[in-house]
Design a protein around this motif. Structure first.
Motif, PDB file in Angstrom:
ATOM      1  N   VAL A 134       0.837  -1.208   0.000  1.00  0.00           N
ATOM      2  CA  VAL A 134       0.000   0.000   0.000  1.00  0.00           C
ATOM      3  C   VAL A 134       0.865   1.249   0.000  1.00  0.00           C
ATOM      4  O   VAL A 134       0.648   2.164  -0.799  1.00  0.00           O
ATOM      5  CB  VAL A 134      -0.970   0.000   1.200  1.00  0.00           C
ATOM      6  CG1 VAL A 134      -1.635   1.364   1.368  1.00  0.00           C
ATOM      7  CG2 VAL A 134      -2.016  -1.086   1.048  1.00  0.00           C
ATOM      8  N   LEU A 135       1.842   1.301   0.884  1.00  0.00           N
ATOM      9  CA  LEU A 135       2.698   2.478   0.970  1.00  0.00           C
ATOM     10  C   LEU A 135       3.508   2.671  -0.310  1.00  0.00           C
ATOM     11  O   LEU A 135       3.681   3.802  -0.773  1.00  0.00           O
ATOM     12  CB  LEU A 135       3.604   2.387   2.195  1.00  0.00           C
ATOM     13  CG  LEU A 135       2.869   2.403   3.535  1.00  0.00           C
ATOM     14  CD1 LEU A 135       3.859   2.246   4.691  1.00  0.00           C
ATOM     15  CD2 LEU A 135       2.020   3.648   3.703  1.00  0.00           C
ATOM     16  N   ALA A 136       3.976   1.584  -0.899  1.00  0.00           N
ATOM     17  CA  ALA A 136       4.731   1.675  -2.152  1.00  0.00           C
ATOM     18  C   ALA A 136       3.831   2.170  -3.282  1.00  0.00           C
ATOM     19  O   ALA A 136       4.248   2.986  -4.104  1.00  0.00           O
ATOM     20  CB  ALA A 136       5.349   0.326  -2.496  1.00  0.00           C
ATOM     21  N   LEU A 137       2.591   1.686  -3.318  1.00  0.00           N
ATOM     22  CA  LEU A 137       1.657   2.138  -4.343  1.00  0.00           C
ATOM     23  C   LEU A 137       1.373   3.630  -4.195  1.00  0.00           C
ATOM     24  O   LEU A 137       1.357   4.367  -5.190  1.00  0.00           O
ATOM     25  CB  LEU A 137       0.345   1.357  -4.269  1.00  0.00           C
ATOM     26  CG  LEU A 137      -0.713   1.845  -5.248  1.00  0.00           C
ATOM     27  CD1 LEU A 137      -0.329   1.482  -6.671  1.00  0.00           C
ATOM     28  CD2 LEU A 137      -2.064   1.305  -4.907  1.00  0.00           C
ATOM     29  N   LEU A 138       1.177   4.092  -2.977  1.00  0.00           N
ATOM     30  CA  LEU A 138       0.932   5.514  -2.756  1.00  0.00           C
ATOM     31  C   LEU A 138       2.148   6.348  -3.153  1.00  0.00           C
ATOM     32  O   LEU A 138       2.009   7.453  -3.681  1.00  0.00           O
ATOM     33  CB  LEU A 138       0.549   5.761  -1.298  1.00  0.00           C
ATOM     34  CG  LEU A 138      -0.808   5.180  -0.889  1.00  0.00           C
ATOM     35  CD1 LEU A 138      -1.029   5.350   0.606  1.00  0.00           C
ATOM     36  CD2 LEU A 138      -1.948   5.791  -1.692  1.00  0.00           C
ATOM     37  N   GLU A 139       3.330   5.804  -2.945  1.00  0.00           N
ATOM     38  CA  GLU A 139       4.556   6.492  -3.372  1.00  0.00           C
ATOM     39  C   GLU A 139       4.602   6.604  -4.893  1.00  0.00           C
ATOM     40  O   GLU A 139       4.942   7.654  -5.439  1.00  0.00           O
ATOM     41  CB  GLU A 139       5.784   5.749  -2.849  1.00  0.00           C
ATOM     42  CG  GLU A 139       7.088   6.436  -3.156  1.00  0.00           C
ATOM     43  CD  GLU A 139       8.297   5.684  -2.598  1.00  0.00           C
ATOM     44  OE1 GLU A 139       9.407   5.933  -3.103  1.00  0.00           O
ATOM     45  OE2 GLU A 139       8.130   4.853  -1.692  1.00  0.00           O
ATOM     46  N   VAL A 140       4.234   5.534  -5.576  1.00  0.00           N
ATOM     47  CA  VAL A 140       4.197   5.555  -7.044  1.00  0.00           C
ATOM     48  C   VAL A 140       3.171   6.589  -7.514  1.00  0.00           C
ATOM     49  O   VAL A 140       3.445   7.398  -8.409  1.00  0.00           O
ATOM     50  CB  VAL A 140       3.863   4.156  -7.619  1.00  0.00           C
ATOM     51  CG1 VAL A 140       3.538   4.230  -9.103  1.00  0.00           C
ATOM     52  CG2 VAL A 140       5.015   3.202  -7.369  1.00  0.00           C
ATOM     53  N   ALA A 141       1.983   6.577  -6.917  1.00  0.00           N
ATOM     54  CA  ALA A 141       0.931   7.530  -7.287  1.00  0.00           C
ATOM     55  C   ALA A 141       1.403   8.957  -7.058  1.00  0.00           C
ATOM     56  O   ALA A 141       1.168   9.839  -7.895  1.00  0.00           O
ATOM     57  CB  ALA A 141      -0.339   7.241  -6.493  1.00  0.00           C
ATOM     58  N   ASN A 142       2.086   9.190  -5.960  1.00  0.00           N
ATOM     59  CA  ASN A 142       2.614  10.520  -5.669  1.00  0.00           C
ATOM     60  C   ASN A 142       3.606  10.962  -6.741  1.00  0.00           C
ATOM     61  O   ASN A 142       3.546  12.094  -7.216  1.00  0.00           O
ATOM     62  CB  ASN A 142       3.278  10.522  -4.288  1.00  0.00           C
ATOM     63  CG  ASN A 142       3.832  11.873  -3.920  1.00  0.00           C
ATOM     64  OD1 ASN A 142       3.157  12.888  -4.035  1.00  0.00           O
ATOM     65  ND2 ASN A 142       5.068  11.890  -3.465  1.00  0.00           N
ATOM     66  N   LYS A 143       4.476  10.064  -7.127  1.00  0.00           N
ATOM     67  CA  LYS A 143       5.476  10.404  -8.150  1.00  0.00           C
ATOM     68  C   LYS A 143       4.816  10.683  -9.494  1.00  0.00           C
ATOM     69  O   LYS A 143       5.286  11.511 -10.262  1.00  0.00           O
ATOM     70  CB  LYS A 143       6.510   9.296  -8.276  1.00  0.00           C
ATOM     71  CG  LYS A 143       7.446   9.271  -7.097  1.00  0.00           C
ATOM     72  CD  LYS A 143       8.491   8.204  -7.222  1.00  0.00           C
ATOM     73  CE  LYS A 143       9.287   8.193  -5.944  1.00  0.00           C
ATOM     74  NZ  LYS A 143      10.663   7.923  -6.095  1.00  0.00           N
ATOM     75  N   LEU A 144       3.723   9.989  -9.784  1.00  0.00           N
ATOM     76  CA  LEU A 144       3.036  10.193 -11.060  1.00  0.00           C
ATOM     77  C   LEU A 144       2.395  11.575 -11.176  1.00  0.00           C
ATOM     78  O   LEU A 144       2.262  12.095 -12.268  1.00  0.00           O
ATOM     79  CB  LEU A 144       1.966   9.125 -11.275  1.00  0.00           C
ATOM     80  CG  LEU A 144       2.475   7.755 -11.666  1.00  0.00           C
ATOM     81  CD1 LEU A 144       1.325   6.749 -11.668  1.00  0.00           C
ATOM     82  CD2 LEU A 144       3.149   7.788 -13.023  1.00  0.00           C
ATOM     83  N   VAL A 145       1.995  12.125 -10.057  1.00  0.00           N
ATOM     84  CA  VAL A 145       1.285  13.398 -10.118  1.00  0.00           C
ATOM     85  C   VAL A 145       2.122  14.584  -9.636  1.00  0.00           C
ATOM     86  O   VAL A 145       1.589  15.661  -9.397  1.00  0.00           O
ATOM     87  CB  VAL A 145      -0.058  13.353  -9.349  1.00  0.00           C
ATOM     88  CG1 VAL A 145      -1.004  12.388 -10.002  1.00  0.00           C
ATOM     89  CG2 VAL A 145       0.142  13.022  -7.895  1.00  0.00           C
ATOM     90  N   THR A 146       3.425  14.397  -9.536  1.00  0.00           N
ATOM     91  CA  THR A 146       4.286  15.522  -9.187  1.00  0.00           C
ATOM     92  C   THR A 146       4.440  16.428 -10.400  1.00  0.00           C
ATOM     93  O   THR A 146       4.181  16.047 -11.537  1.00  0.00           O
ATOM     94  CB  THR A 146       5.673  15.045  -8.717  1.00  0.00           C
ATOM     95  OG1 THR A 146       6.274  14.283  -9.760  1.00  0.00           O
ATOM     96  CG2 THR A 146       5.586  14.252  -7.430  1.00  0.00           C
ATOM     97  N   ALA A 147       4.868  17.623 -10.147  1.00  0.00           N
ATOM     98  CA  ALA A 147       4.971  18.631 -11.198  1.00  0.00           C
ATOM     99  C   ALA A 147       5.779  18.153 -12.403  1.00  0.00           C
ATOM    100  O   ALA A 147       5.450  18.474 -13.539  1.00  0.00           O
ATOM    101  CB  ALA A 147       5.584  19.909 -10.635  1.00  0.00           C
ATOM    102  N   GLY A 148       6.823  17.371 -12.162  1.00  0.00           N
ATOM    103  CA  GLY A 148       7.666  16.924 -13.262  1.00  0.00           C
ATOM    104  C   GLY A 148       6.979  15.954 -14.210  1.00  0.00           C
ATOM    105  O   GLY A 148       7.393  15.806 -15.355  1.00  0.00           O
ATOM    106  N   ASN A 149       5.949  15.292 -13.754  1.00  0.00           N
ATOM    107  CA  ASN A 149       5.274  14.297 -14.581  1.00  0.00           C
ATOM    108  C   ASN A 149       3.863  14.685 -14.983  1.00  0.00           C
ATOM    109  O   ASN A 149       3.254  14.006 -15.795  1.00  0.00           O
ATOM    110  CB  ASN A 149       5.203  12.962 -13.830  1.00  0.00           C
ATOM    111  CG  ASN A 149       6.578  12.376 -13.603  1.00  0.00           C
ATOM    112  OD1 ASN A 149       7.421  12.405 -14.481  1.00  0.00           O
ATOM    113  ND2 ASN A 149       6.811  11.862 -12.423  1.00  0.00           N
ATOM    114  N   ILE A 150       3.338  15.759 -14.468  1.00  0.00           N
ATOM    115  CA  ILE A 150       1.933  16.099 -14.693  1.00  0.00           C
ATOM    116  C   ILE A 150       1.652  16.354 -16.175  1.00  0.00           C
ATOM    117  O   ILE A 150       0.579  15.989 -16.665  1.00  0.00           O
ATOM    118  CB  ILE A 150       1.486  17.281 -13.799  1.00  0.00           C
ATOM    119  CG1 ILE A 150      -0.019  17.304 -13.660  1.00  0.00           C
ATOM    120  CG2 ILE A 150       2.004  18.606 -14.313  1.00  0.00           C
ATOM    121  CD1 ILE A 150      -0.565  16.224 -12.795  1.00  0.00           C
ATOM    122  N   GLU A 151       2.572  16.922 -16.903  1.00  0.00           N
ATOM    123  CA  GLU A 151       2.347  17.172 -18.339  1.00  0.00           C
ATOM    124  C   GLU A 151       2.169  15.854 -19.092  1.00  0.00           C
ATOM    125  O   GLU A 151       1.345  15.764 -19.992  1.00  0.00           O
ATOM    126  CB  GLU A 151       3.510  17.981 -18.939  1.00  0.00           C
ATOM    127  CG  GLU A 151       3.582  19.421 -18.447  1.00  0.00           C
ATOM    128  CD  GLU A 151       2.311  20.220 -18.758  1.00  0.00           C
ATOM    129  OE1 GLU A 151       1.759  20.064 -19.847  1.00  0.00           O
ATOM    130  OE2 GLU A 151       1.905  21.020 -17.889  1.00  0.00           O
TER     131      GLU A 151
END
Length: 80
Positions: free
Chosen positions: A56-73
């Motif tokens: 669960v924690l790893a999945l939330l970390e992945v989700a967080n990385k996906l929606v950070t400013a560097g990846n949002i575009e």
């Protein structure tokens, strides 16, 4: 961070290919549904004992990385 394959899997033989927590039949979407309803991670884990807190924690970390400013575009491109 864990390898993505240790967190989730997609197999057409399991729930028609819906992403699930690896080693289970628990859809990833179920975690987000629980969180959306205000259910804690610990309560989620009680409901789905086959899923580990580490997953669960790893999945939330992945989700967080996906929606950070560097990846949002990139997400906007995919969602278009």
């Amino acid at each position: 961070m864990e390898a993505l394959k240790d967190i989730l899997s997609v197999d057409t033989e399991i729930l028609g290919g819906q992403p699930v927590f690896s080693g289970t039949r628990v859809p990833i979407e179920t975690l987000f549904d629980h969180i959306e309803k205000g259910i804690t991670i610990d309560e989620f884990l009680e409901d789905f004992p086959g899923v580990s807190k580490k997953q669960v924690l790893a999945l939330l970390e992945v989700a967080n990385k996906l929606v950070t400013a560097g990846n949002i575009e990139k997400l906007y491109e995919i969602a278009s």
